[in-house]
Scaffold this active site. Structure first.
Site, mmCIF file in Angstrom:
data_model
loop_
_atom_site.group_PDB
_atom_site.id
_atom_site.type_symbol
_atom_site.label_atom_id
_atom_site.label_comp_id
_atom_site.label_asym_id
_atom_site.label_seq_id
_atom_site.Cartn_x
_atom_site.Cartn_y
_atom_site.Cartn_z
ATOM 1 N N GLY A 25 -23.652 19.769 9.235
ATOM 2 C CA GLY A 25 -23.550 20.909 8.343
ATOM 3 C C GLY A 25 -23.594 22.188 9.153
ATOM 4 O O GLY A 25 -23.746 22.169 10.378
ATOM 5 N N SER A 26 -23.526 23.291 8.496
ATOM 6 C CA SER A 26 -23.429 24.572 9.198
ATOM 7 C C SER A 26 -24.655 24.874 10.044
ATOM 8 O O SER A 26 -24.548 25.429 11.143
ATOM 9 C CB SER A 26 -23.217 25.689 8.179
ATOM 10 O OG SER A 26 -24.257 25.685 7.204
ATOM 11 N N GLU A 28 -26.506 22.940 11.701
ATOM 12 C CA GLU A 28 -26.696 22.036 12.837
ATOM 13 C C GLU A 28 -25.724 22.308 13.988
ATOM 14 O O GLU A 28 -25.927 21.812 15.089
ATOM 15 C CB GLU A 28 -26.513 20.569 12.402
ATOM 16 C CG GLU A 28 -27.581 20.054 11.481
ATOM 17 C CD GLU A 28 -27.441 20.609 10.080
ATOM 18 O OE1 GLU A 28 -28.388 21.271 9.614
ATOM 19 O OE2 GLU A 28 -26.388 20.425 9.452
ATOM 20 N N GLU A 47 -25.093 11.128 4.152
ATOM 21 C CA GLU A 47 -26.311 11.113 4.951
ATOM 22 C C GLU A 47 -27.129 9.832 4.801
ATOM 23 O O GLU A 47 -27.815 9.418 5.737
ATOM 24 C CB GLU A 47 -27.175 12.331 4.605
ATOM 25 C CG GLU A 47 -26.640 13.650 5.142
ATOM 26 C CD GLU A 47 -25.650 14.332 4.199
ATOM 27 O OE1 GLU A 47 -25.170 13.665 3.254
ATOM 28 O OE2 GLU A 47 -25.360 15.528 4.399
ATOM 29 N N HIS A 70 -28.625 17.658 7.434
ATOM 30 C CA HIS A 70 -28.372 19.045 7.038
ATOM 31 C C HIS A 70 -29.417 19.498 6.009
ATOM 32 O O HIS A 70 -29.429 19.013 4.884
ATOM 33 C CB HIS A 70 -26.967 19.153 6.446
ATOM 34 C CG HIS A 70 -26.602 20.542 6.014
ATOM 35 N ND1 HIS A 70 -26.818 21.641 6.793
ATOM 36 C CD2 HIS A 70 -26.018 21.001 4.881
ATOM 37 C CE1 HIS A 70 -26.394 22.718 6.169
ATOM 38 N NE2 HIS A 70 -25.903 22.363 5.003
ATOM 39 N N HIS A 277 -43.825 -8.645 -6.405
ATOM 40 C CA HIS A 277 -42.742 -7.934 -7.093
ATOM 41 C C HIS A 277 -42.990 -7.870 -8.596
ATOM 42 O O HIS A 277 -42.394 -7.052 -9.289
ATOM 43 C CB HIS A 277 -41.405 -8.634 -6.803
ATOM 44 C CG HIS A 277 -40.211 -7.842 -7.216
ATOM 45 N ND1 HIS A 277 -38.945 -8.393 -7.335
ATOM 46 C CD2 HIS A 277 -40.067 -6.539 -7.549
ATOM 47 C CE1 HIS A 277 -38.098 -7.457 -7.726
ATOM 48 N NE2 HIS A 277 -38.741 -6.336 -7.861
ATOM 49 N N GLY A 395 -36.270 -2.956 -0.750
ATOM 50 C CA GLY A 395 -35.673 -3.315 -2.031
ATOM 51 C C GLY A 395 -34.663 -2.307 -2.527
ATOM 52 O O GLY A 395 -33.995 -2.536 -3.530
#
Length: 518
Positions: A25-26, A28, A47, A70, A277, A395
């Protein structure tokens, strides 16, 4: 004087972290000014895919991987697989861009408010350095914390104008946090194991993380103890064709107790025993059984509902147990009954798993995310060699496909087989593009049962005759694959399956086989 960027690049090189996973992104972009030739940037098209690719890569290399996200938007997209990386205990150093320091008070466009709080609680440590000169030191600390057992992700938010600031270089250090375990507790465990009438061993993912494959085999054979796999284990920790292999424990209290009935000592290595679970009732272990758990995660030791827990590196702890007293003579446990050989009359996921097992190349690595087919996989696709199985410990969906890309990137000489459900695949289908662009040899096997079958099955536990939102008709996975550069084939009956699998397994690039099952 060096810049923050130059000091950081030198640090990453010293830490053997020249592969950066990201979706830029800008905020980075300045990191990549004069990007060095010995570094590579692995692009993911979303991402969450970026984090899962890095997760697979870090697990396969056993070194922390660097992820570049970003600000708030990119970090938000990544949170699902950040949660999975945390549960996988995968070492990741995640950096995220931040707007320039001079305009942070004005709530600028694409800034991150309370950046270090956003990814919690699924990072071990988070920091936005107080000044630009602190950035390399923050990244160094993030690396050391990520690599300390229990390993996991860390997070550093970096303002965009920091990279060109001057700073002092920073040296990489050696930081060792391997825990051999409390000697007195391990002596007690070894003594208890030697005098037990019917000991049993339960292995979790920590055995694989700590590279204790040979040691756990030696311990099981020394004590003639059957070996079960801990509930929902995300790695393979024992050869599933060994005479002492007993099977897989379900993630339910009553089922665990039933499976372990009759054993007087339950030794848990590298993973939690009581992972549930569904709600359960009654005891957590059979009456009269003593439980000793050896895990690398203090949190697991703390919440274990029964028995003694020792926090230690699994391999070192097993070596201590092997040095203990000789056991009493015991009869060999009964052999596990082999799975029934299927002929393909009913074109099921069980038959598909059986044929994958028959046709896969020796040493092939299976990365799985097909929840409704996990049982058939256990029955018909045994894992026979060390470090040849990876799955998602959380999961959450959307990890398996891009994780296969990361594993293949780390182990390019081996065939990677990604066994995926149709629903799971759609969470991260863009990962196919990265596999092609990187020239990786991955066989993507999508088992298409037309919906979220695992959810429909789980709904019956709650007495639901019908679950809403679980049907996935009219998805053409071959078209999705071909549009991203893969060759793909669709199989609808047993007659064409072997040829499709064999062609995929022998291909040098990435391919996709969509298998439509009943």
């Amino acid at each position: 004087m060096t810049t923050v960027r130059e000091a950081t690049i030198a640090l990453l090189r010293a830490l053997d972290m020249q592969t950066i996973f990201g979706n830029p992104g800008s905020t980075e972009l300045p990191l990549f000014r004069d990007f060095p030739d010995d570094f590579r940037y692995v692009l993911g098209l979303q991402e969450s895919i970026v984090v899962a690719m890095a997760d697979g890569y870090a697990q396969a290399t056993r070194n922390a991987a660097l992820v570049n996200l970003h600000s708030s938007a990119g970090t938000g997209h990544a949170l699902g697989n950040l949660f999975t990386a945390f549960k996988n205990q995968t070492p990741l150093v995640i950096t995220a861009g931040q707007q320039a320091r001079s305009i942070l008070s004005c709530e600028p466009f694409l800034f991150a408010e309370r950046a270090t709080e956003f990814p919690r609680p699924f990072v071990k440590w988070a920091c936005e350095p107080a000044c630009a000169q602190d950035v390399p030191a923050a990244i160094a600390r993030a690396y050391y914390v990520a690599m300390e057992p229990p390993c996991g992700p860390t997070f550093v938010s970096i303002p965009v104008d920091d990279w060109d600031r001057p700073c002092e270089p920073i040296r990489a250090r050696r930081v060792s946090a391997i825990n051999p375990g409390d000697p007195a507790a391990l002596t007690d465990a070894a003594d208890a194991l030697a005098i037990a009438d019917r000991p049993v061993i339960v292995v979790g993912a920590g055995v694989a993380r700590d590279q204790a494959w040979d040691e756990v085999i030696a311990l099981a054979e020394r004590h003639n103890a059957p070996v079960w796999v801990a509930p929902m284990s995300a790695r393979n920790s024992f050869p599933e064709d060994h005479r002492l292999f007993a099977g897989f424990l379900d993630a339910g209290r009553e089922k665990i107790v039933a499976r372990l009935q009759g054993y007087d000592l339950i030794l848990v290595l590298g993973g939690p025993l009581s992972l549930y679970h569904v709600e359960g009732f009654g005891p957590h272990v059979p009456e009269g059984a003593r439980v000793i758990q050896i895990v690398d995660n203090p949190a697991q030791a703390a919440w274990a509902p029964d028995g003694m827990a020792v926090v230690a590196n699994t391999r070192l702890a097993i070596l201590s147990l092997l040095a203990g007293p000789l056991p009493m003579e015991r009869a060999a446990p009964p052999l596990r009954q082999p799975a029934q050989v299927l002929q393909g009359m009913e074109f099921s996921d069980s038959f598909v798993m059986q044929q994958i097992a028959r046709l896969r190349p020796r040493g092939a690595i299976v990365v799985e995310e097909a929840p409704s087919s996990r049982g058939p996989m256990h029955d018909h696709l045994p894992m026979l060699e060390r470090d040849t199985f990876y799955t998602c410990a959380s999961g959450g969906l959307g990890h398996g496909l891009p994780a296969a890309v990361g594993v293949a990137l780390a182990r390019p000489s081996e065939k990677v087989i990604a066994v995926l459900g149709d629903g799971s695949s759609m969470y991260a289908i863009q990962g196919l593009w990265s596999a092609v662009q990187l020239g990786l040899s991955i066989s993507f096997i999508i088992i298409n049962n037309g919906g979220y079958a695992a959810l429909a099955s789980f709904g019956r536990i709650f007495g639901l005759d019908k679950t809403v939102g679980t049907q996935l008709p009219d998805i053409d996975f071959c078209a999705l694959a071909e549009g991203q550069g893969l060759s793909a084939v669709r199989v609808t009956d047993a007659n064409g399956l072997d040829a499709a699998l064999a062609a995929s397994f022998s291909a040098r690039g990435s391919t996709l086989v969509e298998v439509v099952v009943s």
